[in-house]
Design an enzyme around this catalytic site. Sequence first.
Site, PDB file in Angstrom:
ATOM      1  N   ASP A  80       6.831  -0.864   0.191  1.00  0.00           N
ATOM      2  CA  ASP A  80       6.055  -1.294   1.361  1.00  0.00           C
ATOM      3  C   ASP A  80       6.535  -2.637   1.904  1.00  0.00           C
ATOM      4  O   ASP A  80       6.548  -2.865   3.119  1.00  0.00           O
ATOM      5  CB  ASP A  80       4.571  -1.388   1.008  1.00  0.00           C
ATOM      6  CG  ASP A  80       3.879  -0.032   1.030  1.00  0.00           C
ATOM      7  OD1 ASP A  80       4.543   0.976   1.343  1.00  0.00           O
ATOM      8  OD2 ASP A  80       2.671   0.020   0.723  1.00  0.00           O
TER       9      ASP A  80
ATOM     10  N   SER B  26       1.505   6.101 -12.497  1.00  0.00           N
ATOM     11  CA  SER B  26       0.519   5.024 -12.615  1.00  0.00           C
ATOM     12  C   SER B  26       1.130   3.646 -12.357  1.00  0.00           C
ATOM     13  O   SER B  26       1.466   3.317 -11.234  1.00  0.00           O
ATOM     14  CB  SER B  26      -0.138   5.101 -13.998  1.00  0.00           C
ATOM     15  OG  SER B  26      -1.284   4.297 -14.070  1.00  0.00           O
TER      16      SER B  26
ATOM     17  N   LYS C  84      -0.327   9.557  -9.960  1.00  0.00           N
ATOM     18  CA  LYS C  84      -1.570   9.124 -10.615  1.00  0.00           C
ATOM     19  C   LYS C  84      -1.997   7.801  -9.990  1.00  0.00           C
ATOM     20  O   LYS C  84      -1.478   6.743 -10.315  1.00  0.00           O
ATOM     21  CB  LYS C  84      -1.398   8.960 -12.121  1.00  0.00           C
ATOM     22  CG  LYS C  84      -2.672   8.489 -12.825  1.00  0.00           C
ATOM     23  CD  LYS C  84      -2.438   8.299 -14.318  1.00  0.00           C
ATOM     24  CE  LYS C  84      -3.697   7.778 -14.992  1.00  0.00           C
ATOM     25  NZ  LYS C  84      -4.054   6.396 -14.582  1.00  0.00           N
TER      26      LYS C  84
END
Length: 434
Positions: free
Chosen positions: A305, A294, A319
């Site tokens: 990224d 999460s 998740k």
Amino acid sequence: MIRKVIFFVAGVFLSASLIVMAQSITTNNEQNTYKQLARFGDIFERVRTQYVTIPDDQKLIENAINGMLLSLDPHSSYMDAEKAKDMRDSTKGEFGGLGIEVTMENNLIKVVSPIDDTPAAKAGVLAGDFISKIDGKQISGQTLNEAVDQMRGPAGTPITLTINRFGVDKPLDIKIVRDIIKVKAVKYRVEGDIGYLRLIQFTEKTFSDLQAAIKDIQSKIPTDKLKGYVLDLRLNPGGLLDQAISVTDAFLNKGEIVSTRGRKQNDVMRFDAKLGDLTDEKPIIVLINGGSASASEIVAGALQDHRRATIIGTQSFGKGSVQTIIPLGENGALRLTTALYYTPSGTSIQGIGITPDIVVEQPLPEKYKGYDVTLGESELRGHIKGKQESDKGSGSAAFVPRDPKDDVQLNEAYKLLRGEITHAAFPPDPNKVF
């Protein structure tokens, strides 16, 4: 010209017909829903008047609500007033209990992660353990909230958990004494010329504790000597979204951190970084494993990224859903999945997880050989299937050795930061696009 008008008018009639049809379908759906609710009311009345003993009306209704929510996904649930308060206390980082993050799987309670330095961790509870009994009583058939309620209690009171552990022939009875769980959001230390930061959980204190930790490390290691930071997110089950955003922002100067997307096309929220990297753009290595879930995955995904950090370890939990806490006044609260979150590259990690730039497996000690410590969202019954989810699924082993000398993943990070070994993924190429 006349033909164009005729076509236009035909289009209007067609649209009007579709609107009438849509309204008719909506009306029919609503009528069907009311019929189903009437059926529920009929069954409820028969149960409360004809069952062999007089049932508790409130429990009947609450269990019906829980059944409805559990049919949606493993993370949606109803909390009565007391459980809602417990939830608020846990996000503040202090509550009475054992110190484990759990989920429901196959009518058993599965341990996602024992929190460091808590009674459960000290007693030997492991990620991946299944709890079948609490104080000798079977918990099969109970809701997750009911089981958690039994495990919580006043400090100093004992509890016995019966554990089913993969690779162990017989169930294990583990005796634990409850304590006040004060979750230290951030642990840190100076490792010579490297700053080590371990985020235990994303509570209300996580970002402020991280700020203080970075400041203290910088005061102890001269800037020209500081090789970089290790951000350890292993066994971190997640927590508050706003804290994940703030933590990520601490290492970025610009760019999107995460976006959340709901059921409607325009139900999109984007969160961007502000100028000000607290680490002065020093190299960062992030550690993840199957216990990183999460909020942890939001941080790891954004830093990966943006090529701000190199990710080391194994596949994360996967998740990728957002739960909204909806207060219901004196009736408690609703924990409802309302959106999926996406990394800056537009990737949903639901049922997939974050793939490390450098995969490093952590060997299990001899006593755990043959024991399955794999955790992943894709294994959870009733989970929301991710758009990019494959048969490979998500998650990996969730084990971190207590002694840093035995920590293969951590030592790999230290060697990379000190230049003792090299890898194409470190440092990450800042010019590489999503």
